[in-house]
Design an enzyme around this catalytic site. Sequence first.
Site, short mmCIF file in Angstrom:
data_model
loop_
_atom_site.label_atom_id
_atom_site.label_comp_id
_atom_site.label_asym_id
_atom_site.label_seq_id
_atom_site.Cartn_x
_atom_site.Cartn_y
_atom_site.Cartn_z
CG HIS A 174 56.08 39.86 45.09
ND1 HIS A 174 56.06 39.97 46.80
CD2 HIS A 174 54.84 39.10 44.91
CE1 HIS A 174 54.84 39.56 47.01
NE2 HIS A 174 54.26 38.97 45.75
CD GLU A 221 46.93 35.77 49.97
OE1 GLU A 221 48.06 36.17 49.31
OE2 GLU A 221 45.61 36.34 50.08
CG ASP A 280 51.06 36.26 51.75
OD1 ASP A 280 52.26 36.76 52.43
OD2 ASP A 280 50.82 36.95 51.05
CB CYS A 326 47.53 30.83 43.15
SG CYS A 326 46.99 32.07 44.34
C1 PEP Z 1 50.49 33.71 48.07
O1 PEP Z 1 50.42 34.30 49.21
O2 PEP Z 1 50.78 32.75 48.00
C2 PEP Z 1 50.13 34.60 46.67
C3 PEP Z 1 50.02 33.84 45.66
O3 PEP Z 1 50.03 35.93 46.82
P1 PEP Z 1 51.57 36.81 46.73
O4 PEP Z 1 52.75 35.79 46.45
O5 PEP Z 1 51.46 37.92 45.76
O6 PEP Z 1 51.48 37.33 48.14
MG MG Z 2 49.80 36.61 49.21
#
Ligand code: PEP
Ligand code: MG
Length: 568
Positions: free
Chosen positions: A189, A431, A455, A502
């Site tokens: 993140h 995910e 994920d 995403c």
């Molecule tokens: C993902 O898991 O691809 C996602 C977009 O969520 P995050 O990266 O916030 O876990």
């Molecule tokens: Mg995720």
Amino acid sequence: MLKIKGIAASSGIAIAKAYRLENPELIIEKKIVVDSQSEMNRLDEALAVSKEELDVIRVHANKELGADKAAIFEAHLLVLNDPELINPVKDKINTENVNAEFALDEVAGMFISMFESMDNEYMRERAADIRDVTKRVLSHLLGVRISNPSTISEEVIIIAEDLTPSDTAQLNRKYALGFTTDIGGRTSHSAIMARSLEIPAVVGTKEVTAKVESGVTVIIDGLDGEVIVDPTEEVIRQYEEKKAQFEEQKREWAKLKNEPTVTKDGHHVELVANIGTPNDVEGVINNGGEGVGLYRTEFLYMGRTNFPTEEEQFEAYKAVLEGLKGKPIVVRTLDIGGDKELPYLDMPHEMNPFLGYRAIRLCLDRKEIFRTQLRALLRSSVYGNLKIMFPMIATLDEFRAAKAVLLEEKDKLVAEGIEVSDSIEVGMMVEIPSSAVIADQFAKEVDFFSVGTNDLIQYTMAADRMNEQVAYLYQPYNPAILRLVKMVIDAANKEGKWAGMCGEMAGDSVAIPLLLGLGLHEFSMSATSILPARSQISKLSKAEMEELAQKALSMSTAEEVVELVNSI
Ligand code: PEP
Ligand code: MG
């Protein structure tokens, strides 16, 4: 001069002095002292220095980050001035003849567990304040330095072992020109936040904290994933040149800003952005985003001492919707857990947090938190084109349960006479492999899918997205991943629904030709990746990419797939 290799996490070049962000572990030992008065004096001194420090931070945070972020430091000052905490520490020093750090740690620890076990949310928040403040005072007693990122007031490069999402949220991009860490990958993140702040970052260097002292000049090359320590004048000039070239390339891409995203053979796809805060909307517009495909709302809950109220959330969602002026925005409901923690939410310690109590699992358990968010979202829906999606859905029952809570809140609002949009699409993130495999079943009930590959890859390959030791298994191009993505897109098409992505894979230049060929409708990525992606897609043919994807699906390794894409 020294070159350290890492992972290019956010593009661009930054040159400045290093600033080390220290977060040391504090080791408290019990000592019996002869002179308790001198321990009391040490405590008083540590308290005084901590107060001065907090006061500077508070004033600075108020000016740079706003009153709501500064409030946390006011709360900390209140704790330091509270006789109910300080007097028992002094009593303990006096009566038990122990050292100041031990007495403080014991008394604070007792208050923390007492407050944490209370039902009252306000009291639980106080536990987090006491923990933070105690750490500050203890660091002074032990003579260990901790960093205060919000007090940085000159241009620096942040050097840290790791940055938590809330550390990153506190960075002021005016001064933090770039950062580099020992651990983490492109999808951790901190890397994602760096891209939304548009600051260059190199992560996963393994050794940067061991090699770089504060004050040394450092170059962050977020294009090639390199950190140059103590460069010569000549090298600085070379990187200034590289920076200028990158700026020039960005100006070229900028010409596509108001263009639609169309392949050579006339096929249109949507390029939208991932955002973390309402402030990111400006970056979406400036980078030619056609909307937002993922608003990670958990950042609203971070860097503070208590849950955001319904009103605060409503204001944030409304600001994003208004800022996007009718362009679509997909808001993801709270996805806390995994590597995203809230200091004020008492989460059980888990062996495997990424497989544990997180995201929709937590929201369906702590429904009061979920309902507050859903009400705020529903109320904001009349200000733009809102879509809602739920994170980490593993079973249909979870999707149904989450949607039921949403509909209950909608009915309540309507009964209260509050206007709610009637056209909010409700979708889910894919995910977890289980939901990709039965996407055909989900497709009958959802309005859309958004594949969260960050994920999905880690769960499919059983390879922690944060762990560089197993980074070689984190393979977006593995045919296993491509087949799962195909299942989701096909399932959506069959039911007349749409499928987006995403995860970071959606903005990856090797993945884009494949995803286009698989028929992905919507690509959601860091805002800064949108224009390069638009430029790339304009040079590709959909029909040819379909053939390419078909070949890739039948390959046996990720390497073969990369070779195939590189051959076009
Ligand atoms: C993902 O898991 O691809 C996602 C977009 O969520 P995050 O990266 O916030 O876990
Ligand atoms: Mg995720």
